[in-house]
Design an enzyme around this catalytic site. Sequence first.
Site, PDB file in Angstrom:
ATOM      1  N   GLY A 286       0.758  -1.176  -0.127  1.00 18.11           N
ATOM      2  CA  GLY A 286       0.153   0.044  -0.101  1.00 18.11           C
ATOM      3  C   GLY A 286       0.843   1.327  -0.090  1.00 18.11           C
ATOM      4  O   GLY A 286       2.093   1.046  -0.186  1.00 18.11           O
ATOM      5  N   HIS A 287       0.092   2.402   0.412  1.00 14.93           N
ATOM      6  CA  HIS A 287       0.840   3.548   0.307  1.00 14.93           C
ATOM      7  C   HIS A 287       1.328   4.152   1.560  1.00 14.93           C
ATOM      8  O   HIS A 287       1.906   5.185   1.794  1.00 14.93           O
ATOM      9  CB  HIS A 287      -0.085   4.640  -0.353  1.00 14.93           C
ATOM     10  CG  HIS A 287      -0.141   4.497  -1.925  1.00 14.93           C
ATOM     11  ND1 HIS A 287      -0.961   5.432  -2.584  1.00 14.93           N
ATOM     12  CD2 HIS A 287       0.053   3.511  -2.833  1.00 14.93           C
ATOM     13  CE1 HIS A 287      -1.144   4.899  -4.144  1.00 14.93           C
ATOM     14  NE2 HIS A 287      -0.386   3.826  -3.839  1.00 14.93           N
TER      15      HIS A 287
END
EC number: 3.2.1.67
Length: 395
Positions: free
Chosen positions: A243-244
């Site tokens: 993810g970020h």
Amino acid sequence: MAWRRLLLLVVVVIVALLVFMSAGGAATTTVDVKHYGAKGNGVDDDTKPLMTAWKAACGSAGAVTMLLSPGTYYIGPVQFHGPCNASTLTFQLQGTLKADTDLSRFRNDWIEFGWVTGLTVAGGVIDGQGAASWPFNQCPFRKDCKVLPTSVRFVNTRNTAVRGVTSVNPKFFHMALLQARGVRMSGLRISAPAGSPNTDGIHIERSAGVSITDARIGTGDDCISIGQGNDGVDVARVRCGPGHGMSVGSLGRYAGEGDVTRVRVRDVVFTGTDNGVRIKTWENSPTKSSAAHMLFESLLMVDVRNPIIIDQKYCPYYTCEHKYVSGVTLQDIQFKNIKGTTTTPVAVTLRCGVPCQGLVLQDVDLKYKGEGGTSAKCENATAKYVGYQFPKPCT
């Protein structure tokens, strides 16, 4: 002697009943959705039966459980709204909720709980079937994009618990909190492919008193995103990746945004994420706001691209105007005991628009896995450095 034993038994039962009644105890009312026509076979559309069952549960008094027994409930958009007569209402999912893939049925969300006090959502799997919709998501490229539906949204709820829920493959966000007060989320399992667009795990906006603990979040966007207007967000014991990473923001894009205050993130492991902890604000903000009193503590970075990043020139699009600095003031931001590895040479980025106030970095140890050293970059950022620092502080 038998009559004495019988008398003693009667006394014990009476005392137990008196204790139960004095505690306000009444038998829990169970509303089984299959008694309202739900099939749970993964084929028939169970939208209407679930809505009917909710109305019955919401209208009942006392402690109420809306039971979705094992099965796969194929549904379109549903709105589980109050206010309710129930003193507490438990949405007990023992099976799977499976979303329709026809986007024409949806607006901004799939499942919405709203205007309910004392709600618990427990167990089960929530499958947004997002893969069929991701190709239609233009939000990573266009400001005026059509937003796809969030899987589960809590709007104007009070004293909400969400525990043991698994969310997979949403069309957009997995879960969102909007104007919620007193939310406890624990034991969540959130999953989507790394390439799935805008699939934030948990997005929080205009809410207060939110705790997220003991969760595993791997998705295509932020594991947790803390938007505008929030106060008192506590995150602990979360595993994030892919993810970020975890973001405060983006902030400062729209007029009338509220301040973000009192955020604490601790005991989190980031594995293979684009960012670790990130604060991102837009330039050219139409109104002023602040993000203040934040503590990021005891974090482990495992092969993270940007472990610590403040970006007050955030813009995800190809072209952006750079006329004015961000209107979001950052103050009292602390990063403590952050260790691990980075996949880029720059492990710490402090890019402030107007000078950030009260930045503290304490006991930071982030090593680049490639050749060469690890560095930090700063812009309009004068920080206080305490304890061990690697990379070296900005000069």
